[in-house]
Scaffold this motif. Structure first.
Motif, PDB file in Angstrom:
ATOM      1  N   ARG A   1       0.822  -1.094   0.068  1.00 57.55           N
ATOM      2  CA  ARG A   1       0.076   0.035   0.169  1.00 57.55           C
ATOM      3  C   ARG A   1       0.811   1.304  -0.022  1.00 57.55           C
ATOM      4  O   ARG A   1       0.374   2.140  -0.583  1.00 57.55           O
ATOM      5  N   LEU A   2       1.914   1.363   0.721  1.00 61.84           N
ATOM      6  CA  LEU A   2       2.897   2.462   0.761  1.00 61.84           C
ATOM      7  C   LEU A   2       3.506   2.451  -0.530  1.00 61.84           C
ATOM      8  O   LEU A   2       3.764   3.814  -1.002  1.00 61.84           O
ATOM      9  N   THR A   3       3.820   1.492  -1.290  1.00 65.50           N
ATOM     10  CA  THR A   3       4.608   1.496  -2.512  1.00 65.50           C
ATOM     11  C   THR A   3       3.406   2.348  -3.501  1.00 65.50           C
ATOM     12  O   THR A   3       3.841   3.046  -4.517  1.00 65.50           O
ATOM     13  N   ILE A   4       2.208   1.746  -3.589  1.00 64.98           N
ATOM     14  CA  ILE A   4       1.251   2.283  -4.505  1.00 64.98           C
ATOM     15  C   ILE A   4       0.865   3.817  -4.060  1.00 64.98           C
ATOM     16  O   ILE A   4       0.931   4.677  -5.104  1.00 64.98           O
ATOM     17  N   THR A   5       1.022   4.101  -2.907  1.00 63.31           N
ATOM     18  CA  THR A   5       0.777   5.624  -2.432  1.00 63.31           C
ATOM     19  C   THR A   5       1.813   6.575  -2.946  1.00 63.31           C
ATOM     20  O   THR A   5       1.451   7.590  -3.573  1.00 63.31           O
ATOM     21  N   ARG A   6       3.178   5.944  -2.640  1.00 67.14           N
ATOM     22  CA  ARG A   6       4.295   6.729  -3.331  1.00 67.14           C
ATOM     23  C   ARG A   6       3.981   6.725  -4.839  1.00 67.14           C
ATOM     24  O   ARG A   6       4.374   8.074  -5.225  1.00 67.14           O
ATOM     25  N   GLU A   7       3.659   5.998  -5.548  1.00 67.94           N
ATOM     26  CA  GLU A   7       3.601   5.880  -6.775  1.00 67.94           C
ATOM     27  C   GLU A   7       2.532   7.066  -7.413  1.00 67.94           C
ATOM     28  O   GLU A   7       2.742   7.798  -8.353  1.00 67.94           O
ATOM     29  N   THR A   8       1.352   6.729  -6.783  1.00 67.45           N
ATOM     30  CA  THR A   8       0.332   7.825  -6.980  1.00 67.45           C
ATOM     31  C   THR A   8       0.719   9.253  -6.694  1.00 67.45           C
ATOM     32  O   THR A   8       0.440  10.157  -7.496  1.00 67.45           O
ATOM     33  N   LEU A   9       1.417   9.312  -5.409  1.00 69.87           N
ATOM     34  CA  LEU A   9       1.902  10.639  -5.411  1.00 69.87           C
ATOM     35  C   LEU A   9       2.655  11.561  -6.354  1.00 69.87           C
ATOM     36  O   LEU A   9       2.742  12.530  -6.806  1.00 69.87           O
ATOM     37  N   ALA A  10       3.858  10.476  -6.725  1.00 70.80           N
ATOM     38  CA  ALA A  10       4.751  10.952  -7.745  1.00 70.80           C
ATOM     39  C   ALA A  10       4.112  11.082  -9.039  1.00 70.80           C
ATOM     40  O   ALA A  10       4.296  12.219  -9.789  1.00 70.80           O
ATOM     41  N   SER A  11       2.893  10.348  -9.339  1.00 70.42           N
ATOM     42  CA  SER A  11       2.222  10.683 -10.690  1.00 70.42           C
ATOM     43  C   SER A  11       1.524  12.117 -10.316  1.00 70.42           C
ATOM     44  O   SER A  11       1.397  12.735 -11.396  1.00 70.42           O
ATOM     45  N   LEU A  12       0.839  12.257  -9.405  1.00 67.52           N
ATOM     46  CA  LEU A  12       0.221  13.576  -9.209  1.00 67.52           C
ATOM     47  C   LEU A  12       1.060  14.669  -9.261  1.00 67.52           C
ATOM     48  O   LEU A  12       0.740  15.819  -9.529  1.00 67.52           O
ATOM     49  N   MET A  13       2.439  14.574  -8.549  1.00 65.30           N
ATOM     50  CA  MET A  13       3.280  15.660  -8.726  1.00 65.30           C
ATOM     51  C   MET A  13       3.743  15.980 -10.148  1.00 65.30           C
ATOM     52  O   MET A  13       4.145  17.094 -10.404  1.00 65.30           O
ATOM     53  N   SER A  14       3.905  14.993 -11.105  1.00 70.72           N
ATOM     54  CA  SER A  14       4.268  15.283 -12.428  1.00 70.72           C
ATOM     55  C   SER A  14       3.086  15.945 -13.264  1.00 70.72           C
ATOM     56  O   SER A  14       2.022  15.972 -12.857  1.00 70.72           O
ATOM     57  N   ASP A  15       3.481  16.779 -14.326  1.00 68.03           N
ATOM     58  CA  ASP A  15       2.455  17.447 -15.256  1.00 68.03           C
ATOM     59  C   ASP A  15       2.180  16.625 -16.433  1.00 68.03           C
ATOM     60  O   ASP A  15       1.620  17.099 -17.142  1.00 68.03           O
ATOM     61  N   GLY A  16       2.575  15.543 -16.209  1.00 70.11           N
ATOM     62  CA  GLY A  16       2.017  14.599 -17.240  1.00 70.11           C
ATOM     63  C   GLY A  16       3.426  14.289 -18.278  1.00 70.11           C
ATOM     64  O   GLY A  16       3.277  13.416 -19.181  1.00 70.11           O
ATOM     65  N   ARG A  17       4.190  15.109 -18.027  1.00 64.97           N
ATOM     66  CA  ARG A  17       5.518  14.959 -19.029  1.00 64.97           C
ATOM     67  C   ARG A  17       6.668  14.781 -18.096  1.00 64.97           C
ATOM     68  O   ARG A  17       8.053  14.550 -18.496  1.00 64.97           O
ATOM     69  N   GLY A  18       6.400  14.194 -16.927  1.00 59.26           N
ATOM     70  CA  GLY A  18       7.647  13.762 -15.891  1.00 59.26           C
ATOM     71  C   GLY A  18       8.096  15.006 -15.404  1.00 59.26           C
ATOM     72  O   GLY A  18       9.197  14.890 -14.659  1.00 59.26           O
ATOM     73  N   ASN A  19       7.603  16.044 -15.340  1.00 64.96           N
ATOM     74  CA  ASN A  19       8.150  17.353 -14.746  1.00 64.96           C
ATOM     75  C   ASN A  19       7.242  17.672 -13.678  1.00 64.96           C
ATOM     76  O   ASN A  19       6.192  18.107 -13.735  1.00 64.96           O
TER      77      ASN A  19
END
Length: 171
Positions: free
Chosen positions: A37-55
């Protein structure tokens, strides 16, 4: 000392170790689930922090090291090795019953109420709830109280155990 008492002692010691292993396996399972669950949360937060282009530079969400500490610790966070990783709130009755039966079916020995509660993920303060559930299961003939605060699965319940260690008839 004669041979039969030695074998009885050996059987007793073996059953204790099997019970401890069952409890540890349950703890490992709970911790692996939490890690996933923590790994999924980290991945979700990382995707939310990116603007779609990895920035993530223009995103107002801060990176994990800068996040303020949580107001209340996550379940299992900061606990010593003797404390279980528990979910917030009490366990659902049917979930607790199923976990108790599966634990005792795999333990092949009697376990203490406190150890059962810890192994199924119940909060340590709810030991009396766990004891009450065990007493109800005893009245149903699924477990037996072999001595005060020590419970074991009954042969009748073990006979109904399914393939994956699940026990049926817990309605």
């Amino acid at each position: 000392m004669t041979i039969p008492p030695l074998f009885e002692r050996l059987d007793y010691e073996e059953s204790l170790v099997r019970g401890e292993l069952a409890a540890l396996r349950e703890k490992v399972s709970v911790l692996e689930e939490r890690l996933a669950r923590l790994t999924i949360t980290r991945e979700t937060l990382a995707s939310l922090m990116s603007d779609g282009r990895g920035n993530a530079a223009d995103n107002p969400v801060r990176a994990a090291p800068d996040l303020p500490p949580a107001t209340s610790p996550a379940p299992g966070a900061g606990q010593t090795g003797s404390e279980p990783a528990v979910a917030p709130g009490p366990l659902d009755l049917e979930v607790a019953r199923e976990r108790i039966l599966v634990l005792l079916a795999g333990a092949h020995q009697a376990l203490k109420v406190q150890d059962i509660g810890e192994a199924i993920g119940e909060h340590p303060e709810r030991v009396e709830t766990t004891r009450s559930r065990l007493k109800k299961l005893a009245k149903e003939g699924l477990v037996a109280e072999v001595s005060p605060a020590w419970f074991a699965i009954t042969p009748a319940a073990r006979d109904h155990a399914g393939e994956g260690g699940e026990v049926s008839g817990t309605a």
